[in-house]
Write a protein that holds these residues in place. Sequence first.
Motif, PDB file in Angstrom:
ATOM      1  N   THR A   1       0.815  -1.216   0.000  1.00  0.00           N
ATOM      2  CA  THR A   1       0.000   0.000   0.000  1.00  0.00           C
ATOM      3  C   THR A   1       0.848   1.266   0.000  1.00  0.00           C
ATOM      4  OG1 THR A   1      -1.592  -1.253   1.270  1.00  0.00           O
ATOM      5  CG2 THR A   1      -1.933   1.112   1.158  1.00  0.00           C
ATOM      6  N   TRP A   2       1.923   1.254   0.775  1.00  0.00           N
ATOM      7  CA  TRP A   2       2.718   2.487   0.898  1.00  0.00           C
ATOM      8  C   TRP A   2       3.285   2.925  -0.441  1.00  0.00           C
ATOM      9  CZ3 TRP A   2       7.879   2.776  -0.384  1.00  0.00           C
ATOM     10  CH2 TRP A   2       8.604   1.578  -0.441  1.00  0.00           C
ATOM     11  N   LYS A   3       3.513   1.965  -1.330  1.00  0.00           N
ATOM     12  CA  LYS A   3       4.059   2.332  -2.642  1.00  0.00           C
ATOM     13  C   LYS A   3       3.040   3.118  -3.467  1.00  0.00           C
ATOM     14  CE  LYS A   3       7.445  -1.320  -2.850  1.00  0.00           C
ATOM     15  NZ  LYS A   3       7.787  -2.654  -3.353  1.00  0.00           N
ATOM     16  N   HIS A   4       1.752   2.777  -3.291  1.00  0.00           N
ATOM     17  CA  HIS A   4       0.721   3.562  -3.977  1.00  0.00           C
ATOM     18  C   HIS A   4       0.766   5.010  -3.511  1.00  0.00           C
ATOM     19  CE1 HIS A   4      -1.288   0.386  -6.122  1.00  0.00           C
ATOM     20  NE2 HIS A   4      -1.437  -0.330  -5.029  1.00  0.00           N
ATOM     21  N   ILE A   5       0.859   5.185  -2.193  1.00  0.00           N
ATOM     22  CA  ILE A   5       0.848   6.549  -1.641  1.00  0.00           C
ATOM     23  C   ILE A   5       2.081   7.310  -2.110  1.00  0.00           C
ATOM     24  CG2 ILE A   5       0.777   7.922   0.478  1.00  0.00           C
ATOM     25  CD1 ILE A   5      -0.397   5.418   1.871  1.00  0.00           C
ATOM     26  N   VAL A   6       3.258   6.669  -1.993  1.00  0.00           N
ATOM     27  CA  VAL A   6       4.508   7.348  -2.342  1.00  0.00           C
ATOM     28  C   VAL A   6       4.547   7.684  -3.832  1.00  0.00           C
ATOM     29  CG1 VAL A   6       7.003   7.051  -2.498  1.00  0.00           C
ATOM     30  CG2 VAL A   6       5.809   6.424  -0.401  1.00  0.00           C
ATOM     31  N   SER A   7       4.063   6.760  -4.678  1.00  0.00           N
ATOM     32  CA  SER A   7       4.117   7.049  -6.111  1.00  0.00           C
ATOM     33  C   SER A   7       3.227   8.246  -6.454  1.00  0.00           C
ATOM     34  CB  SER A   7       3.728   5.823  -6.936  1.00  0.00           C
ATOM     35  OG  SER A   7       2.389   5.473  -6.696  1.00  0.00           O
ATOM     36  N   LYS A   8       2.035   8.286  -5.863  1.00  0.00           N
ATOM     37  CA  LYS A   8       1.139   9.422  -6.106  1.00  0.00           C
ATOM     38  C   LYS A   8       1.765  10.710  -5.580  1.00  0.00           C
ATOM     39  CE  LYS A   8      -2.778   7.261  -7.520  1.00  0.00           C
ATOM     40  NZ  LYS A   8      -2.054   6.220  -8.238  1.00  0.00           N
ATOM     41  N   LEU A   9       2.339  10.623  -4.386  1.00  0.00           N
ATOM     42  CA  LEU A   9       2.935  11.807  -3.746  1.00  0.00           C
ATOM     43  C   LEU A   9       4.080  12.372  -4.576  1.00  0.00           C
ATOM     44  CD1 LEU A   9       3.306  13.662  -1.201  1.00  0.00           C
ATOM     45  CD2 LEU A   9       4.834  11.913  -0.308  1.00  0.00           C
ATOM     46  N   LEU A  10       4.989  11.512  -4.987  1.00  0.00           N
ATOM     47  CA  LEU A  10       6.166  11.984  -5.725  1.00  0.00           C
ATOM     48  C   LEU A  10       5.785  12.626  -7.053  1.00  0.00           C
ATOM     49  CD1 LEU A  10       8.801   9.166  -5.071  1.00  0.00           C
ATOM     50  CD2 LEU A  10       8.712  11.461  -4.087  1.00  0.00           C
ATOM     51  N   ILE A  11       4.847  11.986  -7.758  1.00  0.00           N
ATOM     52  CA  ILE A  11       4.465  12.542  -9.064  1.00  0.00           C
ATOM     53  C   ILE A  11       3.699  13.857  -8.879  1.00  0.00           C
ATOM     54  CG2 ILE A  11       3.163  12.114 -11.190  1.00  0.00           C
ATOM     55  CD1 ILE A  11       5.729  10.461 -10.953  1.00  0.00           C
ATOM     56  N   ALA A  12       2.853  13.917  -7.859  1.00  0.00           N
ATOM     57  CA  ALA A  12       2.139  15.178  -7.594  1.00  0.00           C
ATOM     58  C   ALA A  12       3.141  16.288  -7.279  1.00  0.00           C
ATOM     59  CB  ALA A  12       1.164  15.002  -6.430  1.00  0.00           C
ATOM     60  N   MET A  13       4.181  15.954  -6.500  1.00  0.00           N
ATOM     61  CA  MET A  13       5.200  16.956  -6.165  1.00  0.00           C
ATOM     62  C   MET A  13       5.955  17.402  -7.417  1.00  0.00           C
ATOM     63  SD  MET A  13       6.684  15.468  -2.597  1.00  0.00           S
ATOM     64  CE  MET A  13       8.135  16.504  -2.651  1.00  0.00           C
ATOM     65  N   LEU A  14       6.239  16.429  -8.275  1.00  0.00           N
ATOM     66  CA  LEU A  14       6.942  16.763  -9.520  1.00  0.00           C
ATOM     67  C   LEU A  14       6.153  17.793 -10.336  1.00  0.00           C
ATOM     68  CD1 LEU A  14       9.231  15.977 -11.640  1.00  0.00           C
ATOM     69  CD2 LEU A  14       7.483  14.517 -12.645  1.00  0.00           C
ATOM     70  N   TRP A  15       4.836  17.548 -10.489  1.00  0.00           N
ATOM     71  CA  TRP A  15       4.019  18.481 -11.286  1.00  0.00           C
ATOM     72  C   TRP A  15       3.888  19.828 -10.595  1.00  0.00           C
ATOM     73  CZ3 TRP A  15       4.261  17.227 -15.954  1.00  0.00           C
ATOM     74  CH2 TRP A  15       4.116  15.906 -16.383  1.00  0.00           C
ATOM     75  N   ASN A  16       3.789  19.806  -9.267  1.00  0.00           N
ATOM     76  CA  ASN A  16       3.750  21.064  -8.523  1.00  0.00           C
ATOM     77  C   ASN A  16       4.996  21.886  -8.805  1.00  0.00           C
ATOM     78  OD1 ASN A  16       1.586  21.812  -6.531  1.00  0.00           O
ATOM     79  ND2 ASN A  16       1.750  19.630  -6.108  1.00  0.00           N
ATOM     80  N   LEU A  17       6.146  21.214  -8.730  1.00  0.00           N
ATOM     81  CA  LEU A  17       7.419  21.903  -8.964  1.00  0.00           C
ATOM     82  C   LEU A  17       7.514  22.424 -10.389  1.00  0.00           C
ATOM     83  CD1 LEU A  17      10.172  19.821  -7.152  1.00  0.00           C
ATOM     84  CD2 LEU A  17       9.717  22.268  -6.923  1.00  0.00           C
ATOM     85  N   LEU A  18       7.180  21.530 -11.346  1.00  0.00           N
ATOM     86  CA  LEU A  18       7.268  21.924 -12.753  1.00  0.00           C
ATOM     87  C   LEU A  18       6.327  23.095 -13.056  1.00  0.00           C
ATOM     88  CD1 LEU A  18       7.569  18.680 -14.897  1.00  0.00           C
ATOM     89  CD2 LEU A  18       9.167  20.587 -14.761  1.00  0.00           C
ATOM     90  N   SER A  19       5.111  23.025 -12.516  1.00  0.00           N
ATOM     91  CA  SER A  19       4.155  24.114 -12.739  1.00  0.00           C
ATOM     92  C   SER A  19       4.732  25.417 -12.194  1.00  0.00           C
ATOM     93  CB  SER A  19       2.818  23.813 -12.059  1.00  0.00           C
ATOM     94  OG  SER A  19       2.214  22.695 -12.650  1.00  0.00           O
TER      95      SER A  19
END
Lengths: 232, 260
Positions: free
Chosen positions: B98-116
């Motif tokens: 389960t934790w991998k689902h959370i971490v994968s979503k978190l990291l990609i969301a952070m990436l888009w936040n940063l890129l935006s």
Amino acid sequence: MNTILECKNLSKSFGTTKALDGVNLTIERGRIIGLLGPNGSGKTTFIKICNGLLTPTSGEIRINGFIPGVETKKIVSYLPEKNYLNDWMKVSQIIRFFQDFYADFSPEKAYDMLKRLNIDPNSRLKTLSKGTKEKVQLILVMSRAAELYLLDEPIGGVDPAARDYILDTIITNYNENAAVILSTHLISDIEKVLDDIVFLKEGQVVLNKTVDEIRDEYGKSVDALFREVFKC
Amino acid sequence: MLAKLLKYELKATARWFIPLYAALVMFTLISRVLLHNDTSVLQESASFWRIAVFLSMFIYVFLFIGILVVTLVVEIQRFYKNLLGDEGYLMFTLPVQTWKHIVSKLLIAMLWNLLSAVIGLCSIMLLVPAQELKELGLLFMNIKEYLGTMGYFSISLLLFTSLVFGVIEMYTAIALGHLFRKHKLLASFGMYIGINTVAQIVYMLIIPFFQNNLVLRPAPSLYPEQLNVLFLVSALSFAILSAACYIVTNIILKRKLNLE
């Protein structure tokens, strides 16, 4: 070890309604089991607990000795009653997805079945009809060499011709090591493929016998017995 | 398996962001050309150019706001729909912790936040006149002068931890809201307010521990070192809060999952 699934006193409540009420069940490998019951009898709830999508209120369930988790998900192939496909992928991409995550997935088998059912691997999931989506889901699920197949209403939404093909696929995929649990209320269509019957009524197991036992003891088909037990 | 989840998460979200980013870059360039030429051309065909400038700026602002909104919406939607909606039936039957689902979503969301944020900033820099850009540069220089190299570190750490918290607190709110039988979305919204209240309290509780470093000196304004400490303490509180949110989310998805 011949038992693939075992549950003891398994119960699940939603608020005050009891969806499952003290279910005890042992499923052996090498069998095709029909999980039968009217709407709201707990079939879907049971299958979702097996997959770890619902947490039981009390009782225990073990698949191959494990409570539902990563270990059981590796060997369980699940067909849900709803469409779980995202709409942005192509059929070929979702096949790749399954291949990436399930070690027992065979893309050759999947492409072969797609061809048999005339589904273009390059079409987007979004553009497929409801019935075709169901076929794609079933193809994905049956292309795995799993040890336990949990099929929730596998033939509900597809046409009779495809229905036969799907049942054929289930039988040919069947092996000594795997068990198949089918939930449905279209009994007459699947009666011929079943080994064992489990009747669920209001969350309880009211009957658990082999098809042969039912024919010997009651002298009638499963379909007829179902109509009798669940008479309104 | 985490790498594969990240790959699919990136694919699923990129189809929203890439076209928007491309459009923003395009309209940034168009607006820049129009804005920086206008004085010479305005006299010749004033109204046409004015309309063109106005239109391209309008679309630019529209896209800019669009990116902000999409960043937020996709972040919420990927967690709510992909994990707790119908698609969750597939995601949660994958043989993945389960934790991998959370971490994968978190990291990609952070990436888009940063890129935006980066693309947004760059586009602004291309549009504002060079003179004002210089002042922006001076601001960055001032950070170093005022806070020292430590300032870059403490500010980056603060930005990073607040970004983590900003994303994970939403996941936690949604996961907590999911525990309710009815009105899950409303409950999630309530939980979001609740988490922020808790965050305020935690912050208030942590600050006193560093009082010696913060307020002992009779300061007319904060001294640089104090400001650095304040940034670091804030970063620490965000880190603690994020860890708490992560643990709560993981427990709910692992032990209390009920997809209906």
